[in-house]
Scaffold this active site. Structure first.
Site, PDB file in Angstrom:
ATOM      1  N   ARG A  32       0.793  -1.224   0.000  1.00 47.55           N
ATOM      2  CA  ARG A  32       0.000   0.000   0.000  1.00 47.55           C
ATOM      3  C   ARG A  32       0.830   1.281   0.000  1.00 47.55           C
ATOM      4  O   ARG A  32       0.701   2.105  -0.880  1.00 47.55           O
ATOM      5  CB  ARG A  32      -0.923   0.038   1.231  1.00 47.55           C
ATOM      6  N   HIS A  78      -8.054  -4.191  -7.578  1.00 47.50           N
ATOM      7  CA  HIS A  78      -7.870  -3.493  -6.298  1.00 47.50           C
ATOM      8  C   HIS A  78      -9.164  -3.545  -5.487  1.00 47.50           C
ATOM      9  O   HIS A  78     -10.000  -2.627  -5.552  1.00 47.50           O
ATOM     10  CB  HIS A  78      -7.477  -2.038  -6.581  1.00 47.50           C
ATOM     11  N   TYR A 122     -18.758  12.671 -13.040  1.00 42.40           N
ATOM     12  CA  TYR A 122     -18.712  13.888 -13.861  1.00 42.40           C
ATOM     13  C   TYR A 122     -17.385  14.053 -14.595  1.00 42.40           C
ATOM     14  O   TYR A 122     -17.334  14.699 -15.645  1.00 42.40           O
ATOM     15  CB  TYR A 122     -18.959  15.131 -12.991  1.00 42.40           C
TER      16      TYR A 122
END
Length: 874
Positions: A32, A78, A122
């Site tokens: 990570r 993921h 968006y």
């Protein structure tokens, strides 16, 4: 009950907690928080870029919704929250977070005011051109390993085949368990220059790499104060780099308002929140912790940043600005912690290790790609060889196929009859009839020939490491040409930043270099002034077969230029030369300069300032002379710079500083001297890589022993004298001077003249046998270059074949330091040496042991900040 007890496994709670926590910590570290040193990416970033590559979102394709990309990454690679994936994607598209963004965004992706991006439904995205070329190219060519995804349904790359050191390019930050990383971004062009330098010189140091990679280059620009933090980060892996925003003081002129001073901020330190900065300034003004500010407004737009801080009429702008630097994030520190994963283990890396790890990875990627291409080429060529066999026996093969009952039988007969492989037999059976034409047959033969050439080239690449390095260099230079941009962050010598030179007093020093290459620095006061004709002190503990060859005085802050016989110049600061005691041998010069074994230092020149109005005059052993502007030597590479081009067998021997109005005097071993001007008509300026022109015509078996410069101011006062033709006479016509015998041994040759009002300059003539004199410059008339010159001295010890050791320009208040080839040094005042004519033999200036000889003379000027130069010896 018994069955239940059998299922219970006794476990030490401390051991179980320790093991579980360690597994969790390593999972966070590797999976990570920390980037891989090879491609500079964390797993989430790598998965996002690979997923976009798989979706075909290249830089020349239409944008796609970010929600589509996030869903692809979550579903295949993921299995975490969508917020984490979208936040990582957004950051890779922000030009104020990444020095070279990896993703092109369309829509609201946040701002430097810490405004959040629009929702993923968006915004749209696609890969940046740099990402496709530098990170994902060749990923299908087996350049990197692939591993199963979380459920084993897909394959994902363990690392991307990066062509650039992406970790240094865009930096990285992350907090793991018990460790953290914070790597600043850099300039792409500088990184590639540094990588090329490492390819050419694997032994390069971190400090030498800093000549190419000057420091971090933040996407928001701003300034870096000083280089001490950069040096620390690059050499140790940890360092604090001071960043400062760019602010200017301007006068605002507005209608119906008086003129006001204002501070205009146009660039902020990296990761500084603009809105929070303005809020902090307003808070300090309201709390009266900063005075003098009347208004703050943000005039930033899409063309750039502009924060206007209007000042009160009685405010001092510089004081207000300094308070802003001190009390707000307008000046902040970047705590560099260069931690990254190397072979899945966290390591703190210095600059060279970063580039070395990446270069090793890139070499492996090229080799794997080449093996893949070689295998594909060999497979294709194997198939073409079968087709060529078929074309050569076309009629028989057609008959064989027509009479075969089925395809497997035909395939087996082809293999048995013609010795073909299964692949070749299948290719023949699948061959279309149109490929039986003569044109198609020629195409097959041509392709076969091209593949043979390609296979040989690929095998050569795998056999020679230098070919791999050439490919790497070619590819990264192409990337630099296409994508490199100018540096945004300016590195300055900041306030409060202490450089090495600030800790060194600028005192006078002596520098000695022996023939066998030992160098040392000593304070001038190591040697007190002595009387004429005394023995002197040991200046260096030299071996029997070693001698002092170069000898000069300078100041500790000066740059010392070392010129070699090969015509190459190297540079060191004087204070970088270790201080040694009077009797020590010094430090081997090869430990300080990258001088090849066959190369020898022949001249040393101290320089306090590299001026464009001053020149370096160079004289070779063969008699070629040239002048080059001093400014051309202001930036000398660590491995040296070409100073002069030499003919075969010639050597660069003497170098002096001069101005165009000065004149040059050159001496020969047999006591001749020539004096000519340094003007462009006598000696025109030339570039570094040129040979020069002839300086002096020498008699048989004569050789040059050095030169010196006569300053223009002195030359002008003597013009009326030296332009005339002066007879070689023993007496000097001057009513204020008195003539007296100076040496009983040879009184008919020596005439000593005293003049208490005279301060020189004089031509100091010193012989190898220890005799010297001062001759008025007026006795050396100006001549044209390339003449034979005039006699400078007669020699006293004709039986021992005395020779001229040096010829220097001195003043009466100077002191000289003479060194012999046995390391004996004497310091004495120039006034102690008699003034005599050219035809005199001089007086004893140093008492020498048998078989000893004077080899070098350095002039120690009065304490005015000037420095002396070296007189080289044979």
């Amino acid at each position: 009950m018994t069955t239940s007890q059998e299922r219970i496994i006794p476990t030490d709670l401390r051991g179980e907690m320790s093991r579980s926590y360690l597994e969790y910590a390593m999972s966070v570290i590797v999976g990570r928080a920390l980037p891989d040193a090879r491609d500079g990416l964390k797993p989430v970033h790598r998965r996002i870029l690979y997923a976009m590559h798989e979706l075909g979102l290249l830089h020349d394709r239409p944008f796609r919704k970010c929600a589509r990309v996030v869903g692809e990454v979550l579903g295949k690679y993921h299995p975490h929250g969508d917020t984490a994936v979208y936040d990582a994607l957004v950051r890779m598209a922000q030009d104020f977070s990444m020095r070279s963004p990896l993703i092109s965004g369309h829509g609201n992706f946040g701002s430097v005011d810490n405004d959040p991006p629009a929702a993923m439904r968006y915004t749209e995205c696609r890969l940046h051109a740099l990402t496709s070329v530098a990170l994902l190219q060749d990923i299908e060519a087996e350049t990197v390993d692939f591993a199963d995804n979380f459920d084993g349904s897909q394959q994902e790359p363990t690392v991307l085949p990066s062509r650039i050191p992406q970790l240094l390019l865009n930096g990285s930050s992350g907090i793991a368990v018990g460790m953290a990383t914070n790597i600043p971004p850099h300039n792409l062009g500088e990184l590639i220059d540094g990588l090329v330098a490492l390819i050419h010189n694997p032994e390069i140091t971190d400090m030498q790499l800093m000549q190419y990679i000057h420091g971090p280059d933040f996407p928001t620009g701003a300034q870096i104060l000083g280089v001490s933090g950069i040096k620390e980060a690059y050499t140790t892996g940890r360092g604090s780099i001071t960043m400062r925003g760019v602010a200017n003081i301007e006068t605002l002129t507005q209608r119906n308002r008086p003129e006001r001073e204002a501070i205009i901020i146009t660039e902020l330190p990296y990761q500084t929140n603009k809105a929070a900065l303005i809020e902090k300034i307003a808070e300090l003004v309201n709390d009266k912790r900063i005075d003098g500010i009347s208004d703050i407004r943000d005039e930033s737009d899409r063309d750039g940043m502009r924060i206007v801080i209007e000042l009160k009429r009685d405010a001092y702008p510089r004081v207000v600005l300094n308070n802003l630097y001190k009390q707000t994030p307008l000046q902040s520190n970047f705590g560099a912690n260069m931690l990254a994963l190397v072979n899945s283990e966290p390591h703190t890396l210095n600059l060279k290790r970063f580039l070395s790890v990446f270069l090793d990875f890139r070499i492996l990627s090229i080799e794997r790609r080449t093996r893949y291409e070689l295998r594909k080429a060999q497979e294709r060529d194997h198939l073409l060889q079968g087709l060529l066999i078929a074309l050569s026996r076309l009629d028989a093969i057609i008959v064989l196929i027509r009479h075969a009952p089925d395809a497997p039988t035909a395939k087996g007969e082809l293999i048995t009859t013609y010795g073909l492989s299964e692949v070749q037999a299948d290719a023949i059976l699948q061959m279309q009839l149109r490929r039986l034409t003569a044109l198609e047959a020629d195409k097959i033969r041509l392709e076969h020939d091209d593949l043979q050439v390609k296979i040989s080239d690929l095998e050569d690449i795998l056999a020679r490491r230098e070919r791999v390095l050439e490919i790497i260099e070619t590819e990264i230079i192409q990337i630099k040409t296409s994508f490199a941009t100018p540096r945004r962050t300016v590195i300055t010598h900041g306030e409060g930043d202490i450089d090495d030179i600030d800790l060194i007093a600028n005192e006078k020093a002596i520098i000695l270099v022996t023939e066998q290459g030992y160098i040392k620095r000593m304070p001038v006061n190591t040697f007190e002034s002595q009387s004429r004709a005394t023995r002197g002190k040991a200046g260096a503990k030299v071996k029997d077969d070693d001698t002092i060859e170069h000898f000069l005085t300078c100041c500790d802050h000066d740059s010392i230029l070392f010129f070699s016989d090969r015509g190459v110049v190297y540079c060191l600061r004087a204070y970088q030369i270790p201080v040694s005691s009077r009797t020590s041998r010094g430090t081997p010069i090869v430990q300080m300069l990258p001088i090849p074994k066959e190369e020898k230092i022949t001249s040393i020149v101290p320089v306090d300032e590299f001026s464009s109005e001053e020149y370096l005059v160079m004289l070779t052993k063969g008699g070629n002379i040239k002048k080059t502007v001093l400014e051309a030597f202001s930036h000398i590479r660590a491995n040296g710079l070409i100073a002069i081009s030499l003919e075969e067998g010639d050597q660069l021997r003497w170098v002096r500083r001069a101005r165009v109005e000065d004149s040059i005097i050159i001496g020969s071993r047999q006591g001749m001297a020539i004096h000519f001007r340094c003007t462009h008509d006598q000696l025109r300026p030339l570039g570094r890589a040129t040979r020069g022109v002839k300086s002096m015509k020498l008699k048989n078996k004569d050789e040059l022993i050095g030169m010196d410069i006569l300053p223009a101011a002195v030359l002008d006062t003597l013009d009326t004298v030296i332009e005339g033709d002066i007879e070689e006479t023993v007496e000097i016509e001057n009513s204020e001077e008195t003539v007296e015998t100076a040496d009983i041994e040879n009184s008919e040759e020596i005439v000593e003249v005293t003049n208490t009002n005279s301060i020189g300059p004089w031509v100091l003539v010193i012989t190898m046998g220890g005799y010297g004199k001062r001759v008025p410059v007026s006795q050396f008339r100006l001549q044209n270059r390339a003449g034979q010159g005039l006699m400078a001295t007669k020699f006293k010890n004709r039986k021992t074949k005395d020779k001229l050791a040096t010829l220097r320009i001195v003043n009466s208040d100077d002191e000289i330091m003479m060194a012999t080839n046995r390391g004996i040094i004497i310091r004495q005042a120039v006034n102690a040496i008699s003034i005599q004519s050219r035809s005199a033999t001089g007086v004893k200036v140093q008492r020498l042991d048998e078989d000893d000889a004077i080899t070098g003379v350095a002039v120690v000027p009065p304490d005015t900040g000037d420095t002396g130069e070296l007189e080289e010896a044979e």
